[in-house]
Structure formats: C-alpha cells, structure tokens
Design a protein around this motif. Structure first.
Motif, PDB file in Angstrom:
ATOM      1  N   ILE A  97       0.855  -1.189   0.000  1.00 21.04           N
ATOM      2  CA  ILE A  97       0.000   0.000   0.000  1.00 21.04           C
ATOM      3  C   ILE A  97       0.892   1.240   0.000  1.00 21.04           C
ATOM      4  O   ILE A  97       1.794   1.368   0.830  1.00 21.04           O
ATOM      5  CB  ILE A  97      -0.928   0.016   1.228  1.00 21.04           C
ATOM      6  N   GLU A  98       0.663   2.145  -0.906  1.00 18.75           N
ATOM      7  CA  GLU A  98       1.509   3.329  -1.042  1.00 18.75           C
ATOM      8  C   GLU A  98       1.052   4.462  -0.125  1.00 18.75           C
ATOM      9  O   GLU A  98      -0.111   4.546   0.259  1.00 18.75           O
ATOM     10  CB  GLU A  98       1.510   3.810  -2.501  1.00 18.75           C
ATOM     11  N   ASP A  99       2.004   5.322   0.199  1.00 20.87           N
ATOM     12  CA  ASP A  99       1.739   6.543   0.975  1.00 20.87           C
ATOM     13  C   ASP A  99       1.065   6.254   2.314  1.00 20.87           C
ATOM     14  O   ASP A  99       0.064   6.885   2.680  1.00 20.87           O
ATOM     15  CB  ASP A  99       0.877   7.519   0.164  1.00 20.87           C
ATOM     16  N   LEU A 100       1.615   5.309   3.049  1.00 21.34           N
ATOM     17  CA  LEU A 100       1.085   5.008   4.376  1.00 21.34           C
ATOM     18  C   LEU A 100       1.350   6.176   5.319  1.00 21.34           C
ATOM     19  O   LEU A 100       2.394   6.819   5.258  1.00 21.34           O
ATOM     20  CB  LEU A 100       1.743   3.745   4.932  1.00 21.34           C
ATOM     21  N   ASN A 101       0.394   6.453   6.202  1.00 17.12           N
ATOM     22  CA  ASN A 101       0.600   7.517   7.179  1.00 17.12           C
ATOM     23  C   ASN A 101       1.190   6.946   8.471  1.00 17.12           C
ATOM     24  O   ASN A 101       1.388   5.735   8.601  1.00 17.12           O
ATOM     25  CB  ASN A 101      -0.709   8.267   7.446  1.00 17.12           C
ATOM     26  N   ALA A 102       1.467   7.818   9.436  1.00 18.11           N
ATOM     27  CA  ALA A 102       2.113   7.384  10.677  1.00 18.11           C
ATOM     28  C   ALA A 102       1.248   6.389  11.444  1.00 18.11           C
ATOM     29  O   ALA A 102       1.760   5.441  12.052  1.00 18.11           O
ATOM     30  CB  ALA A 102       2.428   8.599  11.553  1.00 18.11           C
ATOM     31  N   TYR A 103      -0.057   6.599  11.421  1.00 19.75           N
ATOM     32  CA  TYR A 103      -0.986   5.686  12.096  1.00 19.75           C
ATOM     33  C   TYR A 103      -0.857   4.274  11.533  1.00 19.75           C
ATOM     34  O   TYR A 103      -0.778   3.289  12.271  1.00 19.75           O
ATOM     35  CB  TYR A 103      -2.410   6.215  11.921  1.00 19.75           C
ATOM     36  N   GLU A 104      -0.804   4.168  10.217  1.00 22.31           N
ATOM     37  CA  GLU A 104      -0.715   2.859   9.570  1.00 22.31           C
ATOM     38  C   GLU A 104       0.673   2.245   9.747  1.00 22.31           C
ATOM     39  O   GLU A 104       0.801   1.048  10.040  1.00 22.31           O
ATOM     40  CB  GLU A 104      -1.057   3.010   8.085  1.00 22.31           C
ATOM     41  N   ASN A 105       1.712   3.059   9.565  1.00 24.67           N
ATOM     42  CA  ASN A 105       3.072   2.541   9.728  1.00 24.67           C
ATOM     43  C   ASN A 105       3.311   2.014  11.137  1.00 24.67           C
ATOM     44  O   ASN A 105       3.969   0.985  11.322  1.00 24.67           O
ATOM     45  CB  ASN A 105       4.093   3.633   9.403  1.00 24.67           C
ATOM     46  N   SER A 106       2.783   2.712  12.134  1.00 30.16           N
ATOM     47  CA  SER A 106       3.000   2.277  13.512  1.00 30.16           C
ATOM     48  C   SER A 106       2.404   0.897  13.750  1.00 30.16           C
ATOM     49  O   SER A 106       2.973   0.067  14.466  1.00 30.16           O
ATOM     50  CB  SER A 106       2.404   3.291  14.495  1.00 30.16           C
ATOM     51  N   ARG A 107       1.264   0.615  13.120  1.00 28.00           N
ATOM     52  CA  ARG A 107       0.630  -0.683  13.288  1.00 28.00           C
ATOM     53  C   ARG A 107       1.395  -1.778  12.537  1.00 28.00           C
ATOM     54  O   ARG A 107       1.494  -2.914  13.007  1.00 28.00           O
ATOM     55  CB  ARG A 107      -0.825  -0.611  12.826  1.00 28.00           C
ATOM     56  N   ILE A 108       1.958  -1.433  11.395  1.00 26.97           N
ATOM     57  CA  ILE A 108       2.791  -2.397  10.672  1.00 26.97           C
ATOM     58  C   ILE A 108       4.044  -2.719  11.484  1.00 26.97           C
ATOM     59  O   ILE A 108       4.443  -3.884  11.609  1.00 26.97           O
ATOM     60  CB  ILE A 108       3.169  -1.852   9.283  1.00 26.97           C
ATOM     61  N   TYR A 109       4.676  -1.693  12.057  1.00 26.07           N
ATOM     62  CA  TYR A 109       5.878  -1.926  12.856  1.00 26.07           C
ATOM     63  C   TYR A 109       5.567  -2.782  14.081  1.00 26.07           C
ATOM     64  O   TYR A 109       6.386  -3.618  14.491  1.00 26.07           O
ATOM     65  CB  TYR A 109       6.492  -0.596  13.297  1.00 26.07           C
ATOM     66  N   LEU A 110       4.385  -2.584  14.668  1.00 24.06           N
ATOM     67  CA  LEU A 110       3.997  -3.400  15.811  1.00 24.06           C
ATOM     68  C   LEU A 110       3.835  -4.859  15.396  1.00 24.06           C
ATOM     69  O   LEU A 110       4.280  -5.775  16.097  1.00 24.06           O
ATOM     70  CB  LEU A 110       2.696  -2.876  16.418  1.00 24.06           C
ATOM     71  N   LEU A 111       3.212  -5.089  14.241  1.00 25.33           N
ATOM     72  CA  LEU A 111       3.084  -6.452  13.721  1.00 25.33           C
ATOM     73  C   LEU A 111       4.459  -7.066  13.450  1.00 25.33           C
ATOM     74  O   LEU A 111       4.705  -8.236  13.771  1.00 25.33           O
ATOM     75  CB  LEU A 111       2.256  -6.447  12.436  1.00 25.33           C
ATOM     76  N   GLU A 112       5.356  -6.284  12.854  1.00 21.55           N
ATOM     77  CA  GLU A 112       6.693  -6.791  12.539  1.00 21.55           C
ATOM     78  C   GLU A 112       7.488  -7.082  13.815  1.00 21.55           C
ATOM     79  O   GLU A 112       8.249  -8.060  13.870  1.00 21.55           O
ATOM     80  CB  GLU A 112       7.438  -5.781  11.667  1.00 21.55           C
ATOM     81  N   TYR A 113       7.302  -6.249  14.805  1.00 22.85           N
ATOM     82  CA  TYR A 113       7.954  -6.466  16.102  1.00 22.85           C
ATOM     83  C   TYR A 113       7.499  -7.794  16.699  1.00 22.85           C
ATOM     84  O   TYR A 113       8.308  -8.617  17.143  1.00 22.85           O
ATOM     85  CB  TYR A 113       7.612  -5.291  17.015  1.00 22.85           C
ATOM     86  N   TRP A 114       6.201  -8.006  16.685  1.00 25.39           N
ATOM     87  CA  TRP A 114       5.645  -9.245  17.226  1.00 25.39           C
ATOM     88  C   TRP A 114       6.055 -10.453  16.373  1.00 25.39           C
ATOM     89  O   TRP A 114       6.461 -11.495  16.899  1.00 25.39           O
ATOM     90  CB  TRP A 114       4.129  -9.120  17.273  1.00 25.39           C
ATOM     91  N   TYR A 115       5.959 -10.303  15.064  1.00 28.61           N
ATOM     92  CA  TYR A 115       6.274 -11.385  14.124  1.00 28.61           C
ATOM     93  C   TYR A 115       7.727 -11.846  14.273  1.00 28.61           C
ATOM     94  O   TYR A 115       8.006 -13.048  14.406  1.00 28.61           O
ATOM     95  CB  TYR A 115       6.002 -10.895  12.703  1.00 28.61           C
ATOM     96  N   ASN A 116       8.666 -10.904  14.269  1.00 23.76           N
ATOM     97  CA  ASN A 116      10.075 -11.277  14.389  1.00 23.76           C
ATOM     98  C   ASN A 116      10.410 -11.807  15.775  1.00 23.76           C
ATOM     99  O   ASN A 116      11.322 -12.628  15.929  1.00 23.76           O
ATOM    100  CB  ASN A 116      10.962 -10.079  14.040  1.00 23.76           C
ATOM    101  N   GLY A 117       9.678 -11.356  16.786  1.00 16.98           N
ATOM    102  CA  GLY A 117       9.855 -11.916  18.116  1.00 16.98           C
ATOM    103  C   GLY A 117       9.474 -13.381  18.155  1.00 16.98           C
ATOM    104  O   GLY A 117      10.160 -14.209  18.761  1.00 16.98           O
TER     105      GLY A 117
END
Length: 285
Positions: A97-117
């Motif tokens: 998805i292009e042009d993600l805002n901070a709200y969306e990016n923060s949720r992706i980073y949270l998923l990635e944090y959990w996923y890699n953990g």
C-alpha cells in the motif's frame, strides 16, 4: 591524542519483559486499559479520557487506506494464531500500500515487532521496535507502546548502544504511561540524561561477542575507535538517507555528513576484539 574526562558506560540488568500485546484492530486504535476509579470525579475524568482516546482513534482510522483495516485485522488474527506464513504474506500486502501515514506505519511496525519476536530474530525484532518508537506514540495502545519501548531500552543499554538508548528514552517520554516503568529504572534514566547533556568526550569499552559485530546509534558529531585489540574489518552505516559500508582505517576520526541523517553504525570484527568507542564534540575550526 589528549582527551577530556571520560566516562565508561556500565551495564545494568532489567527484569524480563513479555512481548507487547496486540490490542485492537485498525478501527479502534487499541484497547484502553481498565482502571477502577475511587471517586465520582475520577469516574468522570476517566470516562472523558476514554472518550477522547476512542474519538482520536476513530479520527485516525478514518484517514487510513480502505484496504488497510481489513488486511491489518487479518494479519493480527494470523499472528495470534501463530500462523507465521500467513502473517508474512499479509505483511507483504500491507507494505504494498503506497503513501502510508504514521498511524498505519505504527501498526505495521507493531506487527513486525511481534512477528520477528515469534521467529526469534532478535535483530529484526529490535529494528521494528525502534521504528515503532519513532511514530507509535498516540497511534497505538499505550500499553503496547511502552512495553515494546522498555524491552528495546533494556537491550540497547545492556548492549552499550548509548545513542539508541537515549533516543528510545526520549520517545518513551512522549507517552505518559511510561512514567511508572521508567521510575523502576530511575538510576539508569538519570545516567542516560547525564550522557545526553554531556559536552565532553564519551568513551565506551566494547568487546565484540560471538556474532562478530556490535552496533550503536551515533549521537555525537565525531567519533573514532581507539586501543583496538584484535581485528576490525568494516564499519557499516544505516542512516535515514544513506546506507554505506566502509573499510576500517585505524587512527581515523569520522564524521557523518549531515545529508545522511541519523545513523546507526555497525562494527564488524573478529569475536573477542576489544576497543574504545569514543564520541566527541566537533572541534571549532
């Protein structure tokens, strides 16, 4: 080379912290933590706080891309079921998805944090946590934000990533819920604040572990390695606007170009190599 008074960064240990909880989907901004107030006034204030949080979450969610909410909810359900293959597929879709805002990016980073953990990939887990700290305050549930930040802070401090720890501490302070957690490590917080304000050289004695590398956020204008005992091969720089790997040159003072932005340096060396990592103020011309 004559140096100013130096300080050696000591190591401290924090109690183990569990992974942050994924509370709420893209539509609700994360669950609000329950607290039973003791007075009627406290009840009123608490309800007002909850209403403000929900209204803010709805406002941010309304600005999200139409596809984002559904994909995020699916990814969250997949990771809670430990379906990591499906989680990876959905994360890829979210990144498309292009042009993600901070709200969306923060949720992706949270998923990635959990996923890699869950994968046990500590390097990528902490990388995701660092990205989350930069944009997550006010965009995800406070409890999840603070828990991820405290785990990252523990890792950075114990790994002698002084610049990274200072940055994470400053980000944690953006969320008032971090105050209680930070009070539990008040001596470490005080040390980090002192280092942040220090105008003289800062020296850290580093020992390369079995991974053959050590990384830290650069937070002083100039830096160099001294008293190297062993073999340092290359220095890698992961910066906001630039990525580079340079051969290590002994006795060289380095300075990051301003155009590169904020940088994390990775020292690649043989295990058990020791050196002093010195960060210093830029000398006046």
């Amino acid at each position: 080379m004559v140096k100013s008074v130096v300080f050696i960064l000591s190591i401290f240990s924090l109690s183990a912290l569990s992974f942050a909880q994924l509370n709420g989907g893209a539509g609700d901004g994360g669950a609000v933590r329950d607290a039973f107030p003791e007075t009627n006034r406290a009840v009123y204030d608490h309800l007002e706080e909850v209403e403000r949080a929900l209204n803010e979450a709805r406002r941010k969610s309304a600005k999200a891309h139409p596809k984002f909410g559904a994909l995020f909810d699916q990814a969250q359900k997949a990771i809670m079921k430990d379906d990591l293959i499906e989680t990876e597929r959905l994360l890829t879709k979210l990144h498309e998805i292009e042009d993600l805002n901070a709200y969306e990016n923060s949720r992706i980073y949270l998923l990635e944090y959990w996923y890699n953990g869950k994968l046990g990939n500590k390097e990528l887990e902490y990388e995701a946590a660092s990205k989350l700290m930069a944009v997550g305050a006010g965009n995800i549930d406070s409890h999840a934000y603070v828990e991820a930040g405290m785990r990252l802070l523990k890792h950075q401090y114990n790994n002698q990533d002084l610049g990274g720890a200072i940055e994470t501490l400053n980000n944690l302070r953006k969320d008032s819920e971090s105050q209680v957690e930070l009070m539990s490590i008040v001596s470490a917080v005080k040390k980090l604040d002192e280092f942040s304000e220090q105008q003289t050289d800062i020296v850290q004695k580093i020992t390369i572990n079995d991974t053959g590398m050590w990384s830290a956020k650069i937070f002083k204008p100039q830096f160099y390695l001294s008293a190297v005992n062993g073999e340092v091969s290359t220095l890698g720089f992961n910066c906001t606007n630039k990525q580079a790997t340079l051969n290590y040159k002994p006795d060289s003072v380095m300075e990051i170009p301003e155009a590169w932005g904020s940088c994390t340096m990775k020292v690649n060396a043989k295990p058990n190599t020791t050196f002093n990592f010195v960060q210093t103020q830029k000398k006046a011309a």
